[in-house]
Design an enzyme around this catalytic site. Sequence first.
Site, short mmCIF file in Angstrom:
data_model
loop_
_atom_site.label_atom_id
_atom_site.label_comp_id
_atom_site.label_asym_id
_atom_site.label_seq_id
_atom_site.Cartn_x
_atom_site.Cartn_y
_atom_site.Cartn_z
N ASN A 206 -5.77 -13.16 -17.44
CA ASN A 206 -7.11 -12.75 -16.83
C ASN A 206 -7.83 -11.61 -17.56
O ASN A 206 -7.15 -11.14 -18.41
CB ASN A 206 -6.71 -12.52 -15.21
CG ASN A 206 -5.81 -11.55 -15.10
OD1 ASN A 206 -6.15 -10.24 -15.47
ND2 ASN A 206 -4.60 -11.57 -14.66
N ASP A 274 -1.39 -15.32 -10.51
CA ASP A 274 -0.85 -15.75 -9.40
C ASP A 274 0.13 -17.19 -9.57
O ASP A 274 1.14 -17.33 -9.02
CB ASP A 274 -1.71 -16.34 -8.39
CG ASP A 274 -2.48 -15.04 -7.56
OD1 ASP A 274 -1.82 -14.07 -7.33
OD2 ASP A 274 -3.81 -14.98 -7.72
N PRO A 302 6.00 -14.69 -8.76
CA PRO A 302 6.69 -13.70 -7.63
C PRO A 302 5.34 -12.82 -7.23
O PRO A 302 4.73 -12.30 -8.20
CB PRO A 302 7.70 -12.90 -8.24
CG PRO A 302 7.51 -13.10 -9.71
CD PRO A 302 6.78 -14.45 -9.91
N ILE A 304 4.80 -9.28 -6.74
CA ILE A 304 5.57 -8.10 -6.88
C ILE A 304 5.25 -7.07 -5.78
O ILE A 304 6.32 -6.37 -5.35
CB ILE A 304 5.24 -7.34 -8.44
CG1 ILE A 304 5.54 -8.55 -9.51
CG2 ILE A 304 5.89 -5.92 -8.66
CD1 ILE A 304 4.80 -8.37 -10.72
N PHE A 322 -3.78 -2.93 -4.76
CA PHE A 322 -5.44 -3.35 -4.98
C PHE A 322 -5.62 -4.41 -4.38
O PHE A 322 -4.94 -5.46 -4.66
CB PHE A 322 -5.63 -2.98 -6.54
CG PHE A 322 -5.74 -1.53 -6.86
CD1 PHE A 322 -4.71 -0.80 -7.04
CD2 PHE A 322 -7.05 -0.92 -6.95
CE1 PHE A 322 -4.71 0.52 -7.42
CE2 PHE A 322 -7.04 0.29 -7.34
CZ PHE A 322 -6.16 0.87 -7.46
N LYS A 340 1.26 -8.36 2.75
CA LYS A 340 1.94 -7.93 1.75
C LYS A 340 2.83 -6.56 2.08
O LYS A 340 3.99 -6.34 1.39
CB LYS A 340 1.10 -7.56 0.48
CG LYS A 340 0.39 -8.57 -0.03
CD LYS A 340 0.12 -8.49 -1.61
CE LYS A 340 -0.79 -9.67 -2.11
NZ LYS A 340 -0.54 -9.71 -3.29
O1 C5P Z 1 -2.91 -11.40 -3.81
P1 C5P Z 1 -3.86 -10.56 -4.70
O2 C5P Z 1 -3.75 -10.71 -6.26
O3 C5P Z 1 -5.39 -10.44 -4.46
O4 C5P Z 1 -3.13 -8.99 -4.40
C1 C5P Z 1 -3.75 -7.78 -5.40
C2 C5P Z 1 -2.44 -6.78 -5.31
O5 C5P Z 1 -1.04 -7.46 -5.35
C3 C5P Z 1 -2.48 -5.80 -6.48
O6 C5P Z 1 -1.86 -4.53 -5.88
C4 C5P Z 1 -1.45 -6.74 -7.42
O7 C5P Z 1 -1.03 -5.70 -8.43
C5 C5P Z 1 -0.49 -7.09 -6.51
N1 C5P Z 1 0.25 -8.18 -7.01
C6 C5P Z 1 1.57 -8.51 -7.37
N2 C5P Z 1 1.99 -9.87 -7.57
C7 C5P Z 1 1.21 -10.74 -7.64
C8 C5P Z 1 0.16 -10.88 -7.29
C9 C5P Z 1 -0.48 -9.57 -6.92
O8 C5P Z 1 2.09 -7.47 -7.44
N3 C5P Z 1 1.71 -12.01 -7.93
#
Ligand code: C5P
Length: 405
Positions: A206, A274, A302, A304, A322, A340
């Site tokens: 991305n 994702d 996963p 994180i 974020f 989350k």
């Molecule tokens: O679900 P989304 O990607 O919008 O969520 C954003 C937040 O979740 C950010 O803080 C990003 O670093 C974290 N994130 C993560 N692992 C993922 C997807 C998002 O830690 N697989």
Amino acid sequence: MKRILLIISGSIAAYKGLEIIRRGLERGFEFTTILTAGGQQFITPLSAASLSGNPCYTELFSLTDETQMGHIRLSREHDVILVAPASADMLAKMVSGRCDDLASTVLLATDKPVMVAPAMNHKMWEHEATQRNIQQLIADHIHIIQPDSGSMACGETGTGRMAEVATILDYIEAHFTANKPLAGLKALVTAGPTFEPIDPVRFIGNRSSGKQGFAVAQTLADAGADVTLISGPVHLPTPMGVKRVDVQTADDMLAACASHLPADIFVGAAAVADWKPTLSSEQKIKKQSPLASFDLTLVANPDILSHIAHLKVGRPQLVVGFAAETENLIPFATEKLTRKGCDWIIANDVSAGCVFGQDDNTITLITPDETQSFGIMSKQAVATLLTEKIADYFSPSSPLPVGEG
Ligand code: C5P
């Protein structure tokens, strides 16, 4: 005792470099000096070495020093590098990253704070080029000890005299004793994108530049935290004083985070992919025919942030995520906060291509207790704001920390 690498460049104020050594020794600093070719027109290496009691270096390719990679060693083994006086030419060189002598090479190789005390004629100081250079140096995290105004060696009057020796030494002392509200706390920050391989040459990724996460790592470290930055593939220098671990995939990022826990603070600024391909081919996948379509099956990566926020044992005290959204910013981000399990979420509007790769960000900070929106600001300013909020949260005088009510 703090060790200062003092670089004296070519200015009539070079003699004050010797005074910095004398007065600095009285305050308990230790000095090693580098004299540039210009500096040697005004003072000698012997004076600097005699006063400091340590060698004064002048040459990049002097055999004895360079067999031991002397410039790298010099750039790393001091607590701070002070360029005083810093001539207009020295500032320009620092801005462009040129390294054609010992001083400029050390300045490029260092991982330590760099402070400069400019000294030059007032017209040279006021010149657009110098002012541009100063702005760039500030952006590059160089500390500028502003020059004084008054009468100058050239007989003219204006701003450009090197700051007083006492002021320069006060500045260094203040730097070391400054309030470090996050001292003693460990922070883990993720930044950048993740790249999920399809085969050895192709990947799903991305547009994240990593700028926001890197800025957060820098400001947390400046506030005294012990920061580890887990970064996806980006083109950014490592923030000063930050430990960096480079990863490619979401799985690698999660593993790196897990191996750097426990931490007190977790900030997930990475744009983690994702999904990843179900299988990544070991060989480059060949086209079947020029027009044949190709099915790629994806599986979820996963999460994180969610993983760390839901840890039963060793969960960081403050978990910040974020949320980049293109619509329904606040409702979507609030839902994400709950789902989350993080303590705070920073919602940012990424519609119309803004934010990713840019220097500015428009954010809303969402906690279980409040939703606070801010106008457009630089990612650096967002990092500073977040660090201040984190410092408030951990401040012993703060009321009940947000999210623990
Ligand atoms: O679900 P989304 O990607 O919008 O969520 C954003 C937040 O979740 C950010 O803080 C990003 O670093 C974290 N994130 C993560 N692992 C993922 C997807 C998002 O830690 N697989």
